[in-house]
Design a protein around this motif. Structure first.
Motif, PDB file in Angstrom:
ATOM      1  N   ALA A  53      -0.001   6.428 -23.239  1.00  0.00           N
ATOM      2  CA  ALA A  53       0.363   5.010 -23.243  1.00  0.00           C
ATOM      3  C   ALA A  53      -0.825   4.127 -23.652  1.00  0.00           C
ATOM      4  O   ALA A  53      -1.981   4.488 -23.430  1.00  0.00           O
ATOM      5  CB  ALA A  53       0.845   4.600 -21.864  1.00  0.00           C
ATOM      6  N   PRO A  54      -0.539   2.965 -24.219  1.00  0.00           N
ATOM      7  CA  PRO A  54      -1.593   2.000 -24.536  1.00  0.00           C
ATOM      8  C   PRO A  54      -2.088   1.302 -23.270  1.00  0.00           C
ATOM      9  O   PRO A  54      -1.398   1.291 -22.243  1.00  0.00           O
ATOM     10  CB  PRO A  54      -0.888   1.010 -25.457  1.00  0.00           C
ATOM     11  CG  PRO A  54       0.527   1.027 -24.995  1.00  0.00           C
ATOM     12  CD  PRO A  54       0.786   2.462 -24.595  1.00  0.00           C
ATOM     13  N   THR A  55      -3.255   0.704 -23.350  1.00  0.00           N
ATOM     14  CA  THR A  55      -3.742  -0.123 -22.247  1.00  0.00           C
ATOM     15  C   THR A  55      -2.989  -1.450 -22.264  1.00  0.00           C
ATOM     16  O   THR A  55      -2.378  -1.828 -23.267  1.00  0.00           O
ATOM     17  CB  THR A  55      -5.249  -0.410 -22.376  1.00  0.00           C
ATOM     18  OG1 THR A  55      -5.462  -1.207 -23.553  1.00  0.00           O
ATOM     19  CG2 THR A  55      -6.061   0.874 -22.440  1.00  0.00           C
ATOM     20  N   TYR A  56      -3.050  -2.173 -21.166  1.00  0.00           N
ATOM     21  CA  TYR A  56      -2.411  -3.492 -21.120  1.00  0.00           C
ATOM     22  C   TYR A  56      -3.033  -4.417 -22.164  1.00  0.00           C
ATOM     23  O   TYR A  56      -2.337  -5.209 -22.769  1.00  0.00           O
ATOM     24  CB  TYR A  56      -2.539  -4.101 -19.723  1.00  0.00           C
ATOM     25  CG  TYR A  56      -1.575  -3.538 -18.709  1.00  0.00           C
ATOM     26  CD1 TYR A  56      -0.788  -2.428 -18.958  1.00  0.00           C
ATOM     27  CD2 TYR A  56      -1.438  -4.135 -17.470  1.00  0.00           C
ATOM     28  CE1 TYR A  56       0.096  -1.926 -18.027  1.00  0.00           C
ATOM     29  CE2 TYR A  56      -0.548  -3.645 -16.514  1.00  0.00           C
ATOM     30  CZ  TYR A  56       0.212  -2.542 -16.810  1.00  0.00           C
ATOM     31  OH  TYR A  56       1.093  -2.058 -15.876  1.00  0.00           O
ATOM     32  N   ARG A  57      -4.325  -4.309 -22.379  1.00  0.00           N
ATOM     33  CA  ARG A  57      -4.974  -5.153 -23.400  1.00  0.00           C
ATOM     34  C   ARG A  57      -4.450  -4.829 -24.793  1.00  0.00           C
ATOM     35  O   ARG A  57      -4.225  -5.725 -25.605  1.00  0.00           O
ATOM     36  CB  ARG A  57      -6.485  -4.993 -23.355  1.00  0.00           C
ATOM     37  CG  ARG A  57      -7.114  -5.611 -22.131  1.00  0.00           C
ATOM     38  CD  ARG A  57      -8.626  -5.704 -22.247  1.00  0.00           C
ATOM     39  NE  ARG A  57      -9.244  -6.004 -20.985  1.00  0.00           N
ATOM     40  CZ  ARG A  57      -9.259  -7.205 -20.420  1.00  0.00           C
ATOM     41  NH1 ARG A  57      -8.672  -8.209 -21.005  1.00  0.00           N
ATOM     42  NH2 ARG A  57      -9.850  -7.397 -19.266  1.00  0.00           N
ATOM     43  N   GLU A  58      -4.269  -3.562 -25.085  1.00  0.00           N
ATOM     44  CA  GLU A  58      -3.722  -3.160 -26.383  1.00  0.00           C
ATOM     45  C   GLU A  58      -2.304  -3.687 -26.559  1.00  0.00           C
ATOM     46  O   GLU A  58      -1.952  -4.189 -27.637  1.00  0.00           O
ATOM     47  CB  GLU A  58      -3.743  -1.640 -26.530  1.00  0.00           C
ATOM     48  CG  GLU A  58      -5.133  -1.068 -26.687  1.00  0.00           C
ATOM     49  CD  GLU A  58      -5.189   0.437 -26.566  1.00  0.00           C
ATOM     50  OE1 GLU A  58      -6.093   1.021 -27.198  1.00  0.00           O
ATOM     51  OE2 GLU A  58      -4.358   1.038 -25.848  1.00  0.00           O
ATOM     52  N   VAL A  59      -1.503  -3.595 -25.508  1.00  0.00           N
ATOM     53  CA  VAL A  59      -0.135  -4.117 -25.573  1.00  0.00           C
ATOM     54  C   VAL A  59      -0.186  -5.620 -25.834  1.00  0.00           C
ATOM     55  O   VAL A  59       0.510  -6.133 -26.717  1.00  0.00           O
ATOM     56  CB  VAL A  59       0.651  -3.825 -24.276  1.00  0.00           C
ATOM     57  CG1 VAL A  59       2.001  -4.520 -24.301  1.00  0.00           C
ATOM     58  CG2 VAL A  59       0.813  -2.333 -24.058  1.00  0.00           C
ATOM     59  N   GLY A  60      -1.003  -6.323 -25.082  1.00  0.00           N
ATOM     60  CA  GLY A  60      -1.114  -7.771 -25.244  1.00  0.00           C
ATOM     61  C   GLY A  60      -1.503  -8.172 -26.652  1.00  0.00           C
ATOM     62  O   GLY A  60      -0.888  -9.073 -27.246  1.00  0.00           O
TER      63      GLY A  60
END
Length: 65
Positions: free
Chosen positions: A24-31
């Motif tokens: 999964a991506p990090t929350y920062r990457e998703v953002g």
């Protein structure tokens, strides 16, 4: 953009990222990918998706979607 549309974008990005990378991506990457500036906002959408049964969180693990 509506909350429902943003939820769809988050889910699409997380699914695509996981398929391509195997984790999964990090929350920062998703953002960054969907245009959310706050990791708190990303967390909100992820929690909504989890409640709907569209993603599963694995406790106590990094990138645990």
């Amino acid at each position: 953009m509506s909350g429902e549309r943003m939820k769809e974008r988050v889910l699409e990005y997380v699914s695509r990222y996981h398929d391509e990378n195997g984790y999964a991506p990090t929350y920062r990457e998703v953002g960054r990918a969907v245009g959310l500036l706050s990791t708190s906002s990303v967390s909100h959408y992820i929690k909504c998706l989890e409640k709907e049964g569209k993603v599963t969180m694995r406790a106590q693990r990094p990138r645990a979607l």
